[in-house]
Design an enzyme around this catalytic site. Structure first.
Site, PDB file in Angstrom:
ATOM      1  CE  LYS A  14     -11.661   5.078   9.089  1.00 34.14           C
ATOM      2  NZ  LYS A  14     -10.415   5.867   8.923  1.00 34.14           N
ATOM      3  NE  ARG A  89      -9.202   3.573   3.408  1.00 32.34           N
ATOM      4  CZ  ARG A  89      -8.847   3.425   4.671  1.00 32.34           C
ATOM      5  NH1 ARG A  89      -9.295   2.408   5.377  1.00 32.34           N
ATOM      6  NH2 ARG A  89      -8.039   4.290   5.227  1.00 32.34           N
ATOM      7  NE  ARG A 128      -2.097   8.610  12.192  1.00 35.15           N
ATOM      8  CZ  ARG A 128      -3.179   8.196  11.530  1.00 35.15           C
ATOM      9  NH1 ARG A 128      -4.260   7.866  12.185  1.00 35.15           N
ATOM     10  NH2 ARG A 128      -3.173   8.137  10.229  1.00 35.15           N
ATOM     11  NE  ARG A 130      -0.507   4.927   9.673  1.00 38.16           N
ATOM     12  CZ  ARG A 130      -1.819   4.912   9.500  1.00 38.16           C
ATOM     13  NH1 ARG A 130      -2.614   4.647  10.510  1.00 38.16           N
ATOM     14  NH2 ARG A 130      -2.332   5.186   8.319  1.00 38.16           N
ATOM     15  NE  ARG A 141      -3.481   7.728   4.724  1.00 37.87           N
ATOM     16  CZ  ARG A 141      -2.870   7.888   5.900  1.00 37.87           C
ATOM     17  NH1 ARG A 141      -1.627   8.325   5.935  1.00 37.87           N
ATOM     18  NH2 ARG A 141      -3.499   7.609   6.994  1.00 37.87           N
TER      19      ARG A 141
HETATM   20  P1  ADP Z   1      -6.365   5.926   8.055  1.00 37.30           P
HETATM   21  O1  ADP Z   1      -7.658   5.681   8.755  1.00 37.30           O
HETATM   22  O2  ADP Z   1      -5.511   6.870   8.800  1.00 37.30           O
HETATM   23  O3  ADP Z   1      -6.514   6.252   6.608  1.00 37.30           O
HETATM   24  P2  ADP Z   1      -5.841   3.080   7.863  1.00 37.30           P
HETATM   25  O4  ADP Z   1      -4.983   2.437   8.869  1.00 37.30           O
HETATM   26  O5  ADP Z   1      -7.288   2.802   7.876  1.00 37.30           O
HETATM   27  O6  ADP Z   1      -5.518   4.617   8.057  1.00 37.30           O
HETATM   28  O7  ADP Z   1      -5.299   2.754   6.375  1.00 37.30           O
HETATM   29  C1  ADP Z   1      -3.964   2.970   5.984  1.00 37.30           C
HETATM   30  C2  ADP Z   1      -3.779   2.549   4.507  1.00 37.30           C
HETATM   31  O8  ADP Z   1      -4.091   1.132   4.363  1.00 37.30           O
HETATM   32  C3  ADP Z   1      -4.699   3.237   3.509  1.00 37.30           C
HETATM   33  O9  ADP Z   1      -4.190   4.481   3.087  1.00 37.30           O
HETATM   34  C4  ADP Z   1      -4.754   2.194   2.369  1.00 37.30           C
HETATM   35  O10 ADP Z   1      -3.595   2.228   1.571  1.00 37.30           O
HETATM   36  C5  ADP Z   1      -4.744   0.866   3.132  1.00 37.30           C
HETATM   37  N1  ADP Z   1      -6.124   0.376   3.400  1.00 37.30           N
HETATM   38  C6  ADP Z   1      -6.710   0.244   4.628  1.00 37.30           C
HETATM   39  N2  ADP Z   1      -7.963  -0.220   4.502  1.00 37.30           N
HETATM   40  C7  ADP Z   1      -8.188  -0.383   3.174  1.00 37.30           C
HETATM   41  C8  ADP Z   1      -9.302  -0.813   2.408  1.00 37.30           C
HETATM   42  N3  ADP Z   1     -10.475  -1.149   2.977  1.00 37.30           N
HETATM   43  N4  ADP Z   1      -9.162  -0.872   1.054  1.00 37.30           N
HETATM   44  C9  ADP Z   1      -8.028  -0.537   0.461  1.00 37.30           C
HETATM   45  N5  ADP Z   1      -6.946  -0.107   1.124  1.00 37.30           N
HETATM   46  C10 ADP Z   1      -7.013  -0.010   2.463  1.00 37.30           C
END
Ligand code: ADP
Length: 187
Positions: A14, A89, A128, A130, A141
């Site tokens: 996404k 989320r 990836r 990261r 996750r």
């Molecule tokens: P991915 O889509 O691969 O899970 P993201 O870059 O969206 O990766 O998110 C990485 C981390 O950042 C998540 O595992 C969480 O810890 C934190 N995070 C991102 N967005 C949110 C959110 N809306 N609420 C809470 N934590 C978030």
């Protein structure tokens, strides 16, 4: 006015699609993951607080993320519309977002769900590399996604805002599916 939410499990692509679609449709791309990673890199107070949750694969507390989104939605580049990538989320973030948007006179047009099978997700995320992409954190996750984020698919379906896209294809093909579906929905 395109104001879009991108849903989907971690590793569904996404983020990649959000960047491309935002460029094509001239929308602001707002990734809470990117905003949080920037805060961690700067070692700001918020970054220091968020860091531990992120490295464990847990959600960062709602209040921190909501503050970031609230600030970001006030910036001028959002005037032509936006894509929220990785937010909301969980149910409480979705409700806070609706309240925030009502306050600033905006509404969500569509929530896009990118559908990708689990085995493809783990494969993509391991590739990836990261900092939070080791196998046990990825598993956590995915669990958090299933427990807290996946129920939002029904939340947006109930509001007739859901657009489901098959994300298990080449990047360019998924982009094409997305842009076509968004154009049809916008008519
Ligand atoms: P991915 O889509 O691969 O899970 P993201 O870059 O969206 O990766 O998110 C990485 C981390 O950042 C998540 O595992 C969480 O810890 C934190 N995070 C991102 N967005 C949110 C959110 N809306 N609420 C809470 N934590 C978030």
């Amino acid at each position: 006015m395109a104001r879009l939410i991108f849903l989907g499990p971690p590793g569904a692509g996404k983020g990649t699609q959000a960047v491309v679609v935002a460029t094509q449709l001239q929308l602001a791309h707002i990734s809470t993951g990117d905003l949080l990673r920037a805060a961690v890199a700067q070692q700001s107070a918020l970054g220091l607080e968020a860091q531990g949750y992120m490295s464990r694969g847990e959600l960062v507390p709602d209040s921190l993320v909501l503050g970031l989104v609230r600030d970001r939605l006030q910036q001028p580049d959002t005037a032509n519309g936006w894509i929220l990538d990785g937010f909301p989320r969980n149910r409480s973030q979705a409700e806070s977002l609706n309240a925030l948007l009502a306050e600033i006179g905006q509404r969500i047009e569509q929530a896009v769900n990118l559908d990708v099978p689990d085995e493809v997700i783990v494969e993509r995320m391991l590739a990836r590399g990261r900092a939070d992409d080791n196998e046990s954190v990825i598993r956590r996750r995915l669990e958090v996604y299933r427990e807290q984020t996946a129920p939002l698919i029904d939340f947006f379906r109930d509001r007739q805002q859901l657009l489901e896209i098959d994300g298990n294809a080449a990047v360019e093909l998924v982009t094409e599916r997305l842009v076509n579906a968004l154009q049809v929905a916008a008519v």
